[in-house]
Design a protein around this motif. Structure first.
Motif, PDB file in Angstrom:
ATOM      1  N   MET A   9      50.161  41.711  31.417  1.00 47.30           N
ATOM      2  CA  MET A   9      49.782  42.063  32.782  1.00 47.30           C
ATOM      3  C   MET A   9      48.288  41.910  32.992  1.00 47.30           C
ATOM      4  N   ARG A  10      47.612  41.066  32.186  1.00 47.03           N
ATOM      5  CA  ARG A  10      46.156  41.119  32.254  1.00 47.03           C
ATOM      6  C   ARG A  10      45.613  40.660  33.595  1.00 47.03           C
ATOM      7  N   GLN A  11      46.326  39.734  34.282  1.00 45.60           N
ATOM      8  CA  GLN A  11      45.808  39.295  35.581  1.00 45.60           C
ATOM      9  C   GLN A  11      45.864  40.428  36.599  1.00 45.60           C
ATOM     10  N   GLU A  12      46.978  41.183  36.578  1.00 38.52           N
ATOM     11  CA  GLU A  12      47.105  42.318  37.491  1.00 38.52           C
ATOM     12  C   GLU A  12      46.082  43.389  37.147  1.00 38.52           C
ATOM     13  N   LEU A  13      45.925  43.654  35.818  1.00 36.79           N
ATOM     14  CA  LEU A  13      44.994  44.703  35.412  1.00 36.79           C
ATOM     15  C   LEU A  13      43.566  44.333  35.781  1.00 36.79           C
ATOM     16  N   ALA A  14      43.198  43.048  35.572  1.00 37.16           N
ATOM     17  CA  ALA A  14      41.836  42.633  35.905  1.00 37.16           C
ATOM     18  C   ALA A  14      41.562  42.829  37.390  1.00 37.16           C
ATOM     19  N   PHE A  45      35.212  34.813  39.454  1.00 36.04           N
ATOM     20  CA  PHE A  45      35.180  33.713  38.497  1.00 36.04           C
ATOM     21  C   PHE A  45      35.633  34.196  37.121  1.00 36.04           C
ATOM     22  N   VAL A  46      35.124  35.387  36.715  1.00 42.41           N
ATOM     23  CA  VAL A  46      35.542  35.974  35.434  1.00 42.41           C
ATOM     24  C   VAL A  46      37.047  36.221  35.447  1.00 42.41           C
ATOM     25  N   ASN A  47      37.538  36.695  36.582  1.00 42.81           N
ATOM     26  CA  ASN A  47      38.967  36.966  36.753  1.00 42.81           C
ATOM     27  C   ASN A  47      39.790  35.698  36.534  1.00 42.81           C
ATOM     28  N   LEU A  48      39.283  34.588  37.080  1.00 42.45           N
ATOM     29  CA  LEU A  48      39.977  33.305  36.910  1.00 42.45           C
ATOM     30  C   LEU A  48      40.005  32.903  35.441  1.00 42.45           C
ATOM     31  N   ILE A  49      38.853  33.097  34.751  1.00 42.03           N
ATOM     32  CA  ILE A  49      38.782  32.743  33.325  1.00 42.03           C
ATOM     33  C   ILE A  49      39.760  33.606  32.526  1.00 42.03           C
ATOM     34  N   ILE A  50      39.791  34.915  32.828  1.00 41.79           N
ATOM     35  CA  ILE A  50      40.714  35.813  32.126  1.00 41.79           C
ATOM     36  C   ILE A  50      42.143  35.320  32.279  1.00 41.79           C
ATOM     37  N   GLY A  51      42.458  34.844  33.478  1.00 39.21           N
ATOM     38  CA  GLY A  51      43.817  34.365  33.699  1.00 39.21           C
ATOM     39  C   GLY A  51      44.125  33.117  32.898  1.00 39.21           C
ATOM     40  N   ILE A  52      43.138  32.236  32.723  1.00 39.17           N
ATOM     41  CA  ILE A  52      43.411  30.959  32.078  1.00 39.17           C
ATOM     42  C   ILE A  52      43.524  31.095  30.566  1.00 39.17           C
ATOM     43  N   CYS A  53      42.717  32.021  29.981  1.00 37.19           N
ATOM     44  CA  CYS A  53      42.458  31.884  28.547  1.00 37.19           C
ATOM     45  C   CYS A  53      43.621  32.216  27.630  1.00 37.19           C
ATOM     46  N   ILE A  72      52.016  32.278  35.096  1.00 37.48           N
ATOM     47  CA  ILE A  72      50.572  32.442  34.904  1.00 37.48           C
ATOM     48  C   ILE A  72      49.816  31.323  35.613  1.00 37.48           C
ATOM     49  N   LEU A  73      50.365  30.108  35.557  1.00 36.02           N
ATOM     50  CA  LEU A  73      49.724  28.990  36.257  1.00 36.02           C
ATOM     51  C   LEU A  73      49.702  29.243  37.763  1.00 36.02           C
ATOM     52  N   GLU A  74      50.831  29.739  38.302  1.00 38.21           N
ATOM     53  CA  GLU A  74      50.886  30.018  39.740  1.00 38.21           C
ATOM     54  C   GLU A  74      49.853  31.070  40.126  1.00 38.21           C
ATOM     55  N   LYS A  75      49.737  32.115  39.289  1.00 40.24           N
ATOM     56  CA  LYS A  75      48.747  33.153  39.593  1.00 40.24           C
ATOM     57  C   LYS A  75      47.336  32.599  39.513  1.00 40.24           C
ATOM     58  N   ASN A  76      47.109  31.667  38.564  1.00 43.25           N
ATOM     59  CA  ASN A  76      45.778  31.073  38.465  1.00 43.25           C
ATOM     60  C   ASN A  76      45.445  30.262  39.705  1.00 43.25           C
ATOM     61  N   ILE A  77      46.449  29.561  40.240  1.00 42.50           N
ATOM     62  CA  ILE A  77      46.203  28.802  41.475  1.00 42.50           C
ATOM     63  C   ILE A  77      45.785  29.758  42.589  1.00 42.50           C
ATOM     64  N   LEU A  78      46.481  30.909  42.702  1.00 38.55           N
ATOM     65  CA  LEU A  78      46.122  31.883  43.734  1.00 38.55           C
ATOM     66  C   LEU A  78      44.715  32.429  43.502  1.00 38.55           C
ATOM     67  N   ASN A  79      44.392  32.736  42.227  1.00 37.98           N
ATOM     68  CA  ASN A  79      43.047  33.228  41.912  1.00 37.98           C
ATOM     69  C   ASN A  79      41.980  32.240  42.330  1.00 37.98           C
ATOM     70  N   LEU A  80      42.236  30.961  42.032  1.00 37.73           N
ATOM     71  CA  LEU A  80      41.286  29.910  42.383  1.00 37.73           C
ATOM     72  C   LEU A  80      41.097  29.854  43.899  1.00 37.73           C
ATOM     73  N   SER A 109      46.149  42.824  48.612  1.00 39.82           N
ATOM     74  CA  SER A 109      47.192  41.893  49.010  1.00 39.82           C
ATOM     75  C   SER A 109      47.491  40.901  47.890  1.00 39.82           C
ATOM     76  N   LEU A 110      46.434  40.413  47.233  1.00 40.84           N
ATOM     77  CA  LEU A 110      46.627  39.459  46.137  1.00 40.84           C
ATOM     78  C   LEU A 110      47.393  40.111  44.983  1.00 40.84           C
ATOM     79  N   LEU A 111      47.079  41.389  44.721  1.00 43.52           N
ATOM     80  CA  LEU A 111      47.779  42.117  43.663  1.00 43.52           C
ATOM     81  C   LEU A 111      49.276  42.199  43.982  1.00 43.52           C
ATOM     82  N   GLY A 112      49.566  42.486  45.248  1.00 42.83           N
ATOM     83  CA  GLY A 112      50.969  42.517  45.665  1.00 42.83           C
ATOM     84  C   GLY A 112      51.648  41.187  45.423  1.00 42.83           C
ATOM     85  N   MET A 113      50.921  40.090  45.712  1.00 40.19           N
ATOM     86  CA  MET A 113      51.514  38.764  45.498  1.00 40.19           C
ATOM     87  C   MET A 113      51.788  38.512  44.022  1.00 40.19           C
TER      88      MET A 113
END
Lengths: 469, 104
Positions: A9-14, A45-53, A72-80, A109-113
């Protein structure tokens, strides 16, 4: 156990940490807007990196929350996309009183998505959907003093509440006929019995409201016009992308047994959506309304790709969304900059734009070419893959119809390009000073438009992760 | 004394759902429209509770879904009313026909 939660859940937690940090900054001592904006952009930007790594796969909370490389890829697209939107709204937010509140609403809203995309259960699916729409309605009202903004927010909250009521009715009938809310168990209970078909149609109407497919599109243009441009671009790119990702996985995985039924529904929706979106886009003069109807037409093309129901169907959807993020945000970036600095939002104001602002003109032109699908921009390849996925079913009449509609869409996209480059204007928009952050966002978008189409490994990577029927 | 059957409860909830939908389409006052939407959500609540009690009493999925719907409906109403108050400040009216600057 806890390691698992932190990794999966690191993307949500971040994002949650970011929301709480912003809350603390809000109650702390006063800071200048520029420093807050810089902090948020770096944090995103850090959030995006956390999602990718790290790419992991697994389920949490007994199947309620699922994640894998594709999600995870879909969430990274949204983060970007959110990072780009945040960079673009710099000029607008720099002098705004409530910067932090804007980001709180957008991030919630992004967290909900994120929860919506990861949902493995109808309950978390509903919670994610509501969590993503309710803050957006508040964000649409962000220009508190403007009449149009509050009208837009009213239309958004009423139509989204209505659509979620319809969606819930569908969910309740699904529960009544199957006795379960978990997606993986639900699949075994789906059949062609009338009550379940009714439930399915209600569910699809709920989805169609959120992705603004005709005949459920009536709120779109008004909300896009009235809301602040940053919110409009969020609505048209991020929220639409999140719901489409979920839509395709629900269709392909849960409603697999009635695939022949939803194929017909999708075809019907796609044909009407493309036609109405195109015809109404022709007569618009407000740039935001124009982009609203053009995005409705794009959703129609996406629906054709989804109807292919193969691995290529979902792969081409995700690929197209990635391109759509770059091209639509590039267009919105220019429009938001012009609107924030001069207040002009009409296409007729853009006459003679090239003489005063060559850089912005080129960015806007490349974005519009990509939206229309002119090679070598990425939009061409995106639409090509969508059409190829749709053609897999052998329904060539439909593909011909879509191709003819692309010709119609050339007319209205090129009309804007003509106004920018060829038409004379006695009082064109004066030369604008572009903030560095906005300029960077534009370069990212243009690079994305040019590279995503030509670098074949991007599509190959998405294809290797995708799933079919 | 007759036992109430599932069909009767479903009839009530479906009727409530369409009454809500009718109200949303015909009323022009924003608060009444919001109430109509609440009616639709409540009919869904009845559905969930009835299905849970009559068909699947061994698990509590439906009841919990109802609790979440009630909570979210409250949140939605709060945001909607805040938006309506703001609309009243700028338009001096909560009639939807007065808030029709943007069309087509």
């Amino acid at each position: 156990m806890f390691n698992n939660i932190f990794l999966l859940m690191r993307q949500e937690l971040a994002l949650s940490v970011l929301v709480f940090l912003l809350l603390f900054i809000k109650i702390g001592k006063e800071r200048s807007n520029t420093s807050i904006l810089n902090f948020v952009n770096i944090a995103l930007f850090v959030n995006l990196i956390i999602g990718i790594c790290f790419v992991g796969k697994g389920e949490l909370f007994s199947g309620m929350f699922a994640t894998n490389a594709l999600i995870i890829l879909e969430k990274n697209i949204l983060n970007l996309a959110v990072l780009i939107i945040s960079m673009q709204s710099f000029a607008w937010l720099k002098n705004h009183d409530q910067v932090i509140e804007f980001y709180l609403l957008i991030f919630t809203s992004l967290l909900g998505m994120f929860f919506l995309i990861s949902s493995g259960n109808l309950l978390i699916f509903y919670l994610g959907l509501e969590m993503s729409t309710i803050p957006l309605a508040a964000a649409a009202n962000f220009d508190l003093s403007k009449r149009k903004s509050s009208e837009a927010a009213m239309k958004l909250i009423l139509s989204s509440a209505f659509s979620s009521g319809i969606l819930l009715m569908g969910i309740s009938f699904l529960y009544g006929t199957s006795g379960t809310l978990t997606f993986s168990i639900l699949t075994a209970h789906i059949s062609n019995n009338p009550l379940q078909l009714f439930a399915f149609i209600l569910l699809v109407s709920g989805f169609a409201f959120k992705i603004a497919a005709v005949p459920f599109h009536l709120w779109t243009a008004d909300v896009y016009e009235g809301a602040p441009i940053a919110v409009t671009s969020f609505l048209s790119v991020v929220s639409k992308a999140a719901v489409l990702f979920t839509f395709v996985s629900v269709l392909y995985k849960v409603f697999q047994p009635i695939a022949s039924t939803w194929y017909l529904i999708l075809i019907l929706l796609a044909v009407v959506t493309i036609l109405i979106g195109n015809l109404f886009a022709i007569r618009q003069d407000n740039f935001k309304r124009f982009l609203a109807f053009s995005s409705i037409a794009q959703v129609g093309f996406i629906l054709i790709g989804i109807s292919g129901s193969s691995v290529a169907g979902s792969a081409s959807l995700i690929y197209f969304i990635l391109i759509y993020v770059f091209s639509n945000l590039a267009a919105f970036g220019v429009v938001s900059l012009v609107s924030a600095l001069t207040g002009k939002e009409n296409i007729s104001d853009y006459k003679g734009f090239y003489k005063t602002n060559p850089l912005l003109s080129w960015v806007l032109t490349i974005a519009l070419f990509s939206l229309a699908g002119v090679p070598p921009t990425a939009g061409f390849f995106g639409k090509l893959f969508l059409m190829m996925a749709g053609a897999a079913k052998g329904n060539y009449g439909l593909i011909t119809f879509a191709a003819l509609n692309m010709v119609i869409s050339f007319y209205y996209y090129l009309r804007v390009v003509k106004a920018i480059f060829m038409e004379e204007n006695e009082a064109p928009i004066e030369k604008l000073g572009i903030p560095l952050v906005s300029k960077m966002a534009m370069y990212i978008c243009v690079a994305g438009i040019l590279i995503t189409g030509l670098a074949s490994m991007i599509y190959d990577y998405i294809y290797s992760l995708s799933f079919g029927l | 004394m007759h036992e109430i059957t599932l069909t009767q409860i479903l009839f009530v909830s479906t009727a409530l759902f369409f009454i809500g939908m009718y109200g949303l389409f015909t009323r022009r006052n924003l608060i009444t429209m919001l109430m109509s939407i609440e009616l639709m959500l409540n009919s869904v609540n009845i559905n969930f509770v009835a299905f849970n009690k009559y068909l699947f009493p061994e698990k509590l999925d439906g009841l919990f879904f109802t609790l979440f719907i009630i909570t979210i409906a409250a949140a939605e109403a709060a945001v909607a009313i805040a938006i309506i108050i703001n609309l009243y400040r700028s338009h001096n009216s909560i009639d939807v026909d007065d808030a029709a600057e943007m069309k087509y």
